[in-house]
Design an enzyme around this catalytic site. Structure first.
Site, PDB file in Angstrom:
ATOM      1  N   GLY A   9     -20.655  82.904   7.651  1.00  0.00           N
ATOM      2  CA  GLY A   9     -20.018  82.687   8.891  1.00  0.00           C
ATOM      3  C   GLY A   9     -19.015  83.677   9.901  1.00  0.00           C
ATOM      4  N   ASN A  31     -20.916  77.299   1.688  1.00  0.00           N
ATOM      5  CA  ASN A  31     -21.518  75.705   1.658  1.00  0.00           C
ATOM      6  C   ASN A  31     -22.388  75.616   2.771  1.00  0.00           C
ATOM      7  OD1 ASN A  31     -19.666  75.034   3.288  1.00  0.00           O
ATOM      8  ND2 ASN A  31     -18.472  73.518   3.000  1.00  0.00           N
ATOM      9  N   LYS A  83     -12.604  75.691  11.309  1.00  0.00           N
ATOM     10  CA  LYS A  83     -11.602  76.166  12.502  1.00  0.00           C
ATOM     11  C   LYS A  83     -11.618  75.646  14.026  1.00  0.00           C
ATOM     12  CE  LYS A  83     -15.212  78.586  13.660  1.00  0.00           C
ATOM     13  NZ  LYS A  83     -15.680  80.007  14.564  1.00  0.00           N
ATOM     14  N   SER A 123      -4.047  83.102  11.653  1.00  0.00           N
ATOM     15  CA  SER A 123      -4.161  82.851  12.555  1.00  0.00           C
ATOM     16  C   SER A 123      -2.941  83.291  13.494  1.00  0.00           C
ATOM     17  CB  SER A 123      -4.986  81.465  12.795  1.00  0.00           C
ATOM     18  OG  SER A 123      -4.757  81.468  14.153  1.00  0.00           O
ATOM     19  N   TYR A 147      -5.296  71.990  12.001  1.00  0.00           N
ATOM     20  CA  TYR A 147      -5.836  72.933  11.821  1.00  0.00           C
ATOM     21  C   TYR A 147      -4.663  73.813  12.423  1.00  0.00           C
ATOM     22  CZ  TYR A 147      -7.857  77.691  12.592  1.00  0.00           C
ATOM     23  OH  TYR A 147      -8.315  78.931  12.563  1.00  0.00           O
ATOM     24  N   LYS A 151      -3.116  76.133   8.388  1.00  0.00           N
ATOM     25  CA  LYS A 151      -3.031  78.084   7.828  1.00  0.00           C
ATOM     26  C   LYS A 151      -1.754  78.321   7.690  1.00  0.00           C
ATOM     27  CE  LYS A 151      -6.778  79.141   9.151  1.00  0.00           C
ATOM     28  NZ  LYS A 151      -7.986  79.486   7.780  1.00  0.00           N
ATOM     29  N   ARG A 229      -5.629  85.679  27.226  1.00  0.00           N
ATOM     30  CA  ARG A 229      -5.177  85.513  26.083  1.00  0.00           C
ATOM     31  C   ARG A 229      -6.109  86.761  25.015  1.00  0.00           C
ATOM     32  NH1 ARG A 229      -3.764  81.392  25.728  1.00  0.00           N
ATOM     33  NH2 ARG A 229      -4.230  79.596  25.206  1.00  0.00           N
ATOM     34  N   GLY A 292      -2.698  70.859  24.599  1.00  0.00           N
ATOM     35  CA  GLY A 292      -2.454  71.566  23.131  1.00  0.00           C
ATOM     36  C   GLY A 292      -2.292  73.184  23.775  1.00  0.00           C
TER      37      GLY A 292
END
Ligand code: NAD
Ligand code: WQD
Length: 335
Positions: A9, A31, A83, A123, A147, A151, A229, A292
């Protein structure tokens, strides 16, 4: 040997390269539910080493057993998870199933093989959204999506294993917003379908795959009205894993640490920096806020600096340059 799950990833592949560079031996498993086997060849090109890799699912005991029987695994870095925040709201079962079953199986197999060092991909989304910024590790937790809760629950499961088994040590690494790519332009983020996250959307606009960026809200209580952010270069993030691993291997015990730059940038700051780095215009339209989202968050990265001797090296311009190099050299990602 260090085992990486979710190794092909986005963050896994960059961490693999940094671990090899630091002299660690690595075995990976994935996978390919959200990555491409071609990543392996790119890792070989960058590192000059043949990757040791198993294709398999971390929810299955057999491939994990095989890895632990074949290699002397000293520690695990667990990236494998689904994710996408929005998708998790639509498919909560799939997210809890994958993210929690994977963790449980891995922890079980580790216990059987007496492997006691675990680095966990947590996260910033585990912080309660009402916390003041910057976020510090001891602030109240809580989440807003399946999600995020997966976590949060994973952290709790690992903390309970620590209580029952004093040899078990965990690095809970809470990532902020990873962007950028390896300087070679050979590996980078390759989302499937329409990107959910800002930077891959911007890079796809820059190569002409999408005609404009939708900016989710221009009326947030921030300096320019757009969301703020903490963007962190994926190579800095990867190096944070090397530091956390060394911390665990040296027997210092568990640690919970933010991996962020400690600076907030708005959507429009990022767009401007990207336009400069790429010399491309990014057309955008301000649209409604995304469900959100919150106005602003960024990390207090002091703890990682003090305890892991880690801090970021790359600024927003470098993040944009490297994202652009990756996207322009690979307009269709790994395909
Ligand atoms: P990614 O989707 O690129 O990588 C995850 C990898 O795990 C993929 O290659 C996927 O194929 C694999 N995978 C998923 N489920 C699996 C399973 N059951 N068995 C084996 N392999 C499986 O995502 P990423 O951005 O590299 O994220 C890595 C980790 O960091 C994830 O745990 C993610 O939740 C966490 N994280 C990511 C971000 C971010 O913005 N990218 C932020 C905070 C935390
Ligand atoms: C960044 C900013 C958007 C896309 C998510 C997860 C978080 C972590 C990282 C995994 C926000 C705005 C975005 C677009 C936009 N992942 N935006 N137009 O939401 O901070 O974090 O990814 O753990 O848990 O929640 O990242 O990149 O989606 O958004 O205006 O097309 O860009 O509103 O202000 P986010 P993001």
């Amino acid at each position: 040997m260090i085992l990486l799950t979710g190794a092909t990833g986005y963050i896994g592949s960059h961490t693999w390269v940094e671990l090899l560079l630091a002299g660690h031996q690595v075995v990976g498993i994935d996978n390919f539910s959200n990555s491409n086997p071609k990543v392996l060849n790119r890792i070989k090109q960058i590192s000059g080493q043949e990757p040791v890799f198993y294709s398999g699912d971390v929810r299955d005991r057999a491939p994990l057993n095989k890895i632990f029987q074949t290699h002397n695994v000293k520690a695990v870095i667990h990236f494998a998870a689904l994710k996408a925040v929005g998708e998790s709201v639509q498919k909560p079962l799939q997210y809890y199933q994958n993210n929690l079953s994977g963790l449980l199986m891995l922890a079980e197999v580790m216990q059987e093989h007496k492997c006691t060092h675990f680095v966990f991909s947590s996260s910033a989304t585990v912080y309660h959204p009402n916390n003041p910024i910057p976020y510090q590790e001891n602030m109240p937790l809580g989440s807003t999506s399946p999600y995020g809760w997966s976590k949060y629950m994973s952290e709790q499961i690992l903390r309970d294993i620590e209580i029952a088994n004093h040899d078990f040590s965990v690095a809970y690494l809470r990532y902020f917003n990873p962007v950028g790519a390896h300087a070679s332009g050979l590996i980078g983020e390759d989302p499937r379908g329409v990107p959910n996250n800002l930077m891959p959307y911007v890079t796809q606009v820059a190569v002409g795959q999408r005609d404009h960026l939708s900016v989710y809200g221009g009326d947030w209580p921030t300096a320019d009205g757009t969301g703020v952010r903490d963007y962190i270069h994926v190579v800095d993030l990867a190096r944070g894993h090397v530091k956390a691993l060394n911390y665990l291997l040296s027997g210092k015990g568990s640690i919970t640490a933010n991996l962020g730059a400690g600076k907030g940038y708005s959507v429009l700051d990022l767009v401007k920096a990207f336009e400069k780095a790429s010399n491309k215009k990014i057309p955008y339209k301000i649209v409604d806020r995304r469900a959100g989202d919150i106005a602003a968050f960024y990390a207090d990265p002091t703890l990682a600096k003090d305890k892991l001797d880690w801090s970021v090296e790359y600024d927003l311009n470098r993040m944009c340059e490297d994202s652009w190099r990756w996207q322009s050299q690979n307009p269709n990602g790994f395909e």
